[in-house]
Design an enzyme around this catalytic site. Structure first.
Site, mmCIF file in Angstrom:
data_model
loop_
_atom_site.group_PDB
_atom_site.id
_atom_site.type_symbol
_atom_site.label_atom_id
_atom_site.label_comp_id
_atom_site.label_asym_id
_atom_site.label_seq_id
_atom_site.Cartn_x
_atom_site.Cartn_y
_atom_site.Cartn_z
ATOM 1 N N LYS A 238 0.831 -1.211 0.000
ATOM 2 C CA LYS A 238 0.000 0.000 0.000
ATOM 3 C C LYS A 238 0.870 1.268 0.000
ATOM 4 O O LYS A 238 0.582 2.206 -0.725
ATOM 5 C CB LYS A 238 -0.929 0.027 1.235
ATOM 6 N N ARG B 42 -9.325 0.607 9.289
ATOM 7 C CA ARG B 42 -8.928 -0.765 9.619
ATOM 8 C C ARG B 42 -9.993 -1.485 10.431
ATOM 9 O O ARG B 42 -9.793 -2.653 10.775
ATOM 10 C CB ARG B 42 -7.646 -0.731 10.435
ATOM 11 N N ARG C 261 11.488 -6.673 4.974
ATOM 12 C CA ARG C 261 11.403 -5.249 5.288
ATOM 13 C C ARG C 261 11.993 -4.970 6.668
ATOM 14 O O ARG C 261 12.657 -3.964 6.877
ATOM 15 C CB ARG C 261 9.934 -4.796 5.236
ATOM 16 N N ARG D 30 11.690 -1.520 11.844
ATOM 17 C CA ARG D 30 10.389 -1.434 12.515
ATOM 18 C C ARG D 30 10.210 -2.595 13.482
ATOM 19 O O ARG D 30 10.341 -3.763 13.111
ATOM 20 C CB ARG D 30 9.264 -1.464 11.466
ATOM 21 N N ARG E 85 -0.317 -9.573 13.503
ATOM 22 C CA ARG E 85 -0.920 -8.536 12.651
ATOM 23 C C ARG E 85 -1.829 -9.152 11.602
ATOM 24 O O ARG E 85 -2.879 -8.607 11.288
ATOM 25 C CB ARG E 85 0.179 -7.699 12.002
HETATM 26 P P1 ADP Z 1 1.389 -2.378 8.047
HETATM 27 O O1 ADP Z 1 2.677 -2.578 7.365
HETATM 28 O O2 ADP Z 1 1.120 -3.379 9.095
HETATM 29 O O3 ADP Z 1 0.235 -2.152 7.102
HETATM 30 P P2 ADP Z 1 1.113 0.337 9.113
HETATM 31 O O4 ADP Z 1 2.311 1.169 8.916
HETATM 32 O O5 ADP Z 1 -0.088 0.664 8.281
HETATM 33 O O6 ADP Z 1 1.637 -1.120 8.915
HETATM 34 O O7 ADP Z 1 0.654 0.342 10.646
HETATM 35 C C1 ADP Z 1 1.529 -0.034 11.679
HETATM 36 C C2 ADP Z 1 0.768 -0.168 13.004
HETATM 37 O O8 ADP Z 1 0.157 1.101 13.336
HETATM 38 C C3 ADP Z 1 -0.392 -1.168 13.004
HETATM 39 O O9 ADP Z 1 0.012 -2.482 13.243
HETATM 40 C C4 ADP Z 1 -1.262 -0.580 14.149
HETATM 41 O O10 ADP Z 1 -0.743 -0.887 15.412
HETATM 42 C C5 ADP Z 1 -1.107 0.921 13.959
HETATM 43 N N1 ADP Z 1 -2.164 1.435 13.052
HETATM 44 C C6 ADP Z 1 -1.984 1.970 11.816
HETATM 45 N N2 ADP Z 1 -3.158 2.336 11.275
HETATM 46 C C7 ADP Z 1 -4.118 1.997 12.169
HETATM 47 C C8 ADP Z 1 -5.537 2.100 12.190
HETATM 48 N N3 ADP Z 1 -6.217 2.611 11.154
HETATM 49 N N4 ADP Z 1 -6.198 1.645 13.290
HETATM 50 C C9 ADP Z 1 -5.546 1.148 14.330
HETATM 51 N N5 ADP Z 1 -4.213 1.012 14.393
HETATM 52 C C10 ADP Z 1 -3.480 1.430 13.317
#
Ligand code: ADP
Length: 196
Positions: free
Chosen positions: A14, A89, A128, A134, A146
């Site tokens: 994404k 989400r 990654r 991260r 996750r």
């Molecule tokens: P990923 O690579 O898992 O898609 P993101 O960078 O989008 O990672 O998000 C990392 C973390 O930030 C998630 O695992 C969650 O803890 C938190 N997070 C991000 N967006 C949301 C959301 N919309 N609702 C709740 N938690 C979120």
């Protein structure tokens, strides 16, 4: 206005595709993951609150996320449209986003879901983790968590947009440019619909 929800599991690509899309369509990128990481880096209260959820791969509580997105939308006055990445989400977040965008008279145009098999996701996230540092990409356990949270809480969001006739799936396996081409095809179709 073109308002796209880019949807998909962790590691679906994404962020990569969003970067290309904002350049092509001149959209404002709202990535909740990036926003949280910025808060974390700056040591804000919001960042401290989010960190304990993020590190273990749990979702940050809805009201925190929704408030942060609301602020970001309000401070963006000159947008052609938005790309929402990693948000909504949960169905609760999707309902809140509809309320926000409908209230502005600029509803969500469509959701594009990147589909990638789970084995491939795990491989990508562990790779990654080696370069990104991260915390949530560092162990198989955190990654599995996750993916589990995605299946139970986030998949229902796609049903929410399906019911509104706004859902399109795109295969997220292949070259970055091929996938980008497919996403652009979907967006160009949405724009034709909007203008007719
Ligand atoms: P990923 O690579 O898992 O898609 P993101 O960078 O989008 O990672 O998000 C990392 C973390 O930030 C998630 O695992 C969650 O803890 C938190 N997070 C991000 N967006 C949301 C959301 N919309 N609702 C709740 N938690 C979120």
């Amino acid at each position: 206005m073109l308002n796209i929800v880019l949807f998909g599991p962790p590691g679906a690509g994404k962020g990569t595709q969003s970067e290309k899309l904002i350049n092509k369509y001149k959209l404002t990128h709202i990535s909740t993951g990036d926003l949280f990481r910025k808060h974390l880096g700056e040591g804000t209260e919001l960042g401290k609150l989010a960190q304990k959820y993020m590190d273990d791969g749990y979702l940050v509580p809805d009201e925190v996320v929704i408030g942060m997105v609301d602020d970001k939308i309000k401070e963006t006055t000159d947008a052609n449209g938005f790309i929402f990445d990693g948000f909504p989400r949960t169905v609760n977040q999707a309902e809140a986003l509809d309320k926000l965008m409908n209230g502005k008279g600029t509803p969500i145009s469509g959701m594009i879901a990147l589909e990638v098999p789970f084995d491939e996701l795990k491989k990508r996230l562990l790779e990654r983790g080696k370069i990104s540092g991260r915390a949530d990409d560092q162990s198989e356990e955190k990654i599995n968590n996750r993916i589990k949270v995605y299946q139970s809480e986030t998949i229902p969001v796609s049903e929410f947009y399906k019911k509104q006739g706004k859902f399109t799936a795109v295969n997220g396996v292949g070259s970055i440019d091929d996938i980008f081409g497919k996403i652009c095809g979907v967006i160009d179709g949405l724009q034709v619909q909007n203008n007719s």
